[in-house]
Write an enzyme that holds these catalytic residues in place. Structure first.
Site, PDB file in Angstrom:
ATOM      1  N   SER A   1       0.799  -1.234   0.000  1.00  0.00           N
ATOM      2  CA  SER A   1       0.000   0.000   0.000  1.00  0.00           C
ATOM      3  C   SER A   1       0.826   1.276   0.000  1.00  0.00           C
ATOM      4  O   SER A   1       0.291   2.366  -0.221  1.00  0.00           O
ATOM      5  CB  SER A   1      -0.928   0.038   1.217  1.00  0.00           C
TER       6      SER A   1
ATOM      7  N   LYS B   1       0.521   3.527  -2.914  1.00  0.00           N
ATOM      8  CA  LYS B   1      -0.615   4.433  -3.113  1.00  0.00           C
ATOM      9  C   LYS B   1      -0.210   5.899  -3.052  1.00  0.00           C
ATOM     10  O   LYS B   1      -0.836   6.765  -3.663  1.00  0.00           O
ATOM     11  CB  LYS B   1      -1.698   4.139  -2.055  1.00  0.00           C
TER      12      LYS B   1
ATOM     13  N   TYR C   1      -3.235  -1.951 -10.512  1.00  0.00           N
ATOM     14  CA  TYR C   1      -3.179  -1.844  -9.046  1.00  0.00           C
ATOM     15  C   TYR C   1      -2.311  -2.949  -8.436  1.00  0.00           C
ATOM     16  O   TYR C   1      -1.463  -2.707  -7.577  1.00  0.00           O
ATOM     17  CB  TYR C   1      -4.607  -1.906  -8.506  1.00  0.00           C
TER      18      TYR C   1
ATOM     19  N   TYR D   1      -4.140   3.027   7.876  1.00  0.00           N
ATOM     20  CA  TYR D   1      -5.374   2.273   8.078  1.00  0.00           C
ATOM     21  C   TYR D   1      -6.222   2.900   9.203  1.00  0.00           C
ATOM     22  O   TYR D   1      -6.284   4.108   9.314  1.00  0.00           O
ATOM     23  CB  TYR D   1      -5.054   0.785   8.327  1.00  0.00           C
TER      24      TYR D   1
ATOM     25  N   VAL E   1       1.086  -3.665   4.014  1.00  0.00           N
ATOM     26  CA  VAL E   1       1.034  -4.941   4.735  1.00  0.00           C
ATOM     27  C   VAL E   1       2.269  -5.802   4.513  1.00  0.00           C
ATOM     28  O   VAL E   1       2.410  -6.858   5.127  1.00  0.00           O
ATOM     29  CB  VAL E   1      -0.233  -5.768   4.390  1.00  0.00           C
TER      30      VAL E   1
END
Lengths: 303, 303, 303, 303
Positions: free
Chosen positions: A63, A66, A188, A239, A257
């Site tokens: 992530s 992103k 993605y 998160y 993660v």
């Protein structure tokens, strides 16, 4: 501040935490990583790099990717993306469909999976997928031209992608995707599967600490855009533990993660920590502790 | 930086916004306030105060009081309060019962009403309610000994307090109140009904910019505690628009439905703006715009 | 159909279930009840009563009282109550605040606590609370003039009523209560604390099987109103297990956490079962099994 | 009871409602249907058929197909399906993802879209998709061998299936699909696109009123299984208006967004009404009114 000594100290401090927490277990190649590993790198505004521990071991950035996808969309498109994604903390686990349904297909922020799918979709429209724009940016800013997606992780993600496929179809049902679901998912997944070391990531993130300037001195983003990405990282980057992270660490940060976390001290430096054992909210246990120690020792919290 | 000129400029800039938005309408005395008013005050770390517009008009501080109640509980009790309230953004409107139910009576953060009731409850246990500890702190730090609750607002709140009574009974049903529901509500209502001007609030908040030091040089909070309150303000201080506020303004801030907002530039200054017209999320429309202009012009965003 | 033999058989059949499940534990006097007890009574349309097991032991009727309060409000007021309460299954645990918030203070149905508080509030407005109208109805229809609230249960409920107080204040905050919160809570608690036996309840409920006719032949409700109460019992009468109850038992029924369940076979009979051990959804374990056996053996499911 | 006169009367009664409500608008071929149409058919247990209005005009059966898919799975597999789908009313709009997420991928009941996808998936595993088992059953029971899917509706659904694709991928992410997502979606879409008239549907549904017996006298389901399908229809058959439908109509029923509703009077008859104008909950406005009138006039409510 002797940063090298500090980083070496931190490596010692986090030893008792190594092996605690669990690696991400939804795909086999992430679940198999040795949780005893820990690395930390700091890249300063004036170009120095300090690192300690397993700072040169490549890991799956997941992530963290992103952030760079968002930066490229803002660079290419300005504020238009904010009509398709909010920038509020989600208050819910990171891949929740609930808020998406309550809010008519507009994801809460660009760092939950739904929001990142929208950002990736837009990036596909702006610059296409070949070569992968996120990979190219990370190669250029880190100076490591061998950065690439781990094909095993990417293949594994693709066979475990029902949740993200559900999100993408749901976004499409609200008219919030421009490209075909399969293309968006592929882009993605490839971003998330990129492998980089702490040193790579600290170097590649310097534009976030340098008012948007790339390593070569040209502007990727304006100072204002850069501050705003940092603001979104602080409120939404870890998160549903963003409040806790702000409280303990006091820096904008984005976790993945795979166990990595990138944090930014505006105008001073970027930090990347990595350790695969995750806490309950999906952030690296030892990584958060290391950043907590870092800001306590340096006093470089933004608060 | 000529702060006086800047504040005067900002007063001009926000003129087109005055009268837009609506005042809080749930009690008559708030609904009757003239929405054309706007004030701004800055109190610097070295003791200077600058102000412009209606900076000396008293208004109802409402939820801004939650910051001082939290500061007093942390000062008296250390980290114990965090067993009874989380510090995560709520992602939901500020007086929602939903998350409380999902999370077994532990409010998401100390700045939603449920969390503030828990903090007020603890403050009652530590120092009692007579004299009101929040009022005393605000009098001392602002140097204005006439600060008091508006009896009409307090009476009005009391007759419109079913929602807060529901929250308090709900907390009590989970065992998360130490004092009787009625005592907690009374203390809470009195805090919220305090009347202060922008200048009062900017002065009274200086400890948040000064590592926890009170005006007289003694420590109310440790530097670390102070940073942490600022972190909670940034992630949770402006209802469900905290992400937007961080993005636009880039400072820790706490708003109230009376139209006031207090913001903190660590180690530099505190700012208080006030204008009663509220946007959709319950924050002062002109107030947010003024703070946006302030950080754009000064470059004092924490990011 | 030899009903006496059937009931005796059922008492045998449920023996293995007695002692399973747990009694309601939120107040001491309910928690202390012996879970090995089981009673069953059937009152037929032509006036006969059959019973077996502990059918004459009084128990706390709790939420079963909600049926009679609703019947009295419909009798006194016609359909007006349906502007203040819906009649849809809730799909959520019985005392949830969530749906109330999503639906602007209109409870989902009259058999969740929030809905029953609204019904009780209306009953207070129509006939007052002295003497308790629900108690009077139950005394008259059962022929047992000694029916009364258990003062210990009522006192115990009053000291554990934070959850219901939260619901009542929440309803009041939406303007959906006509009487003071405390009066509504007192009336509600007293209804729930009524003590009756299976035989009392089977007799007192005959109007539900007899097109609304009371024992003395006068009409409490019209046939259409009676069918509609039965419909609400079927869809909403057994907490969030209404679908399961309809599936297994196939009769309109209303349960209480005291372990009682009243069921209706339209135009044939009423049945009351009781056993204090509750399943996960708050319905009597042995009671549901007994009703399942009853409809399987008689074929008297409405489906 | 002169059923023919009654049905003719009902056609007159509902005239003022025709043209009210809106047809389903998510696919063009449903949106284009003339909302002034209304048909009603009754098929009695002894084989007579009565009908009035547009009872022989074919329409898209949509969600009514879910009843027959469930019947075939219960017939082929017994109670095993209940490990993969609950049978509780949903209390939420019919295609909601929320409850699915709260309940770990087990849909609330077989008549919401998520539940029907699970049932369709199981049906594919038991008997395959060629020929379509639902179509075959409906042809045999109605005696109309020309029943088929409308290819235009099916194609249109396929291009507007992002929401159902999201549900199917979400179910797959919880391991609650046995077949590939695309196969399940195709079978589901083809069932929903079947075109039938009121007369076809009333005839084809007789097994629900006849203890599970098919038109040829053989058993499709046991009497107990049949009662239980009826129970699920009553509690879950009309989207989030099941309570209202039970209250007004008092019969097990299943509606579709094509404007059809099938209702069952156990041991007496089946009824099918159709009118394309839908109310807020997705049920035919004139259809519900017609069924309300039917049970009021006949007294055949199950309550």
């Amino acid at each position: 501040m002797d940063l090298q000594n500090l980083l070496d100290d931190i490596v010692g401090t986090v030893q008792p935490l190594l092996g605690q927490g669990a690696p991400a277990d939804y795909i086999p190649s992430l679940a198999a990583v040795d949780t005893k590993q820990f690395g930390i790198s700091v890249a300063t505004a004036n170009g120095d790099v300090f690192s300690s521990g397993d700072a040169d071991v490549p890991f799956s950035i997941q992530s963290i990717s992103k952030v760079y996808a968002l930066a490229l969309v803002l660079a290419g498109d300005g504020d238009r993306i904010w009509k398709r994604v909010f920038r509020e903390p989600s208050g819910n686990p990171f891949n929740s469909l609930v808020q998406l349904e309550h809010e008519d297909g507009i994801p809460r922020n660009p760092f939950i999976n739904a929001g990142a799918l929208v950002v990736t979709d837009r990036l596909l429209s702006i610059v296409g997928n070949s070569p992968s724009p996120v990979r190219e940016l990370l190669r250029q800013e880190s100076g490591n031209s061998s950065i690439d997606a781990d094909p095993e992780v990417a293949a594994s993600e693709a066979t475990h992608s029902h949740r993200n496929a559900a999100l993408a179809h749901f976004l499409a049902s609200y008219g919030n995707l421009e490209n075909p679901v399969d293309s968006v998912l592929e882009a993605y997944i490839n971003q998330c599967a990129l492998e980089m070391s702490c040193t790579d990531l600290a170097l590649a993130s310097r534009f976030l600490a340098n008012n948007g300037l790339r390593g070569n001195g040209t502007a990727l983003l304006s100072p204002s855009q850069t501050k705003r990405i940092n603001a979104v990282m602080l409120t939404c980057g870890t998160y549903d533990a963003a409040g806790e992270f702000a409280y303990r660490v006091g820096l904008p940060g984005k976790s993945g993660v795979g166990g990595g976390i990138v944090a930014v001290v505006p105008n001073k430096c970027t930090i990347c920590v990595w350790s695969p054992g995750l806490g309950r909210s999906g952030n690296s246990l030892a990584g958060v502790a290391a950043l907590d120690e870092f800001t306590t020792r340096t006093g470089w919290s933004i608060f």
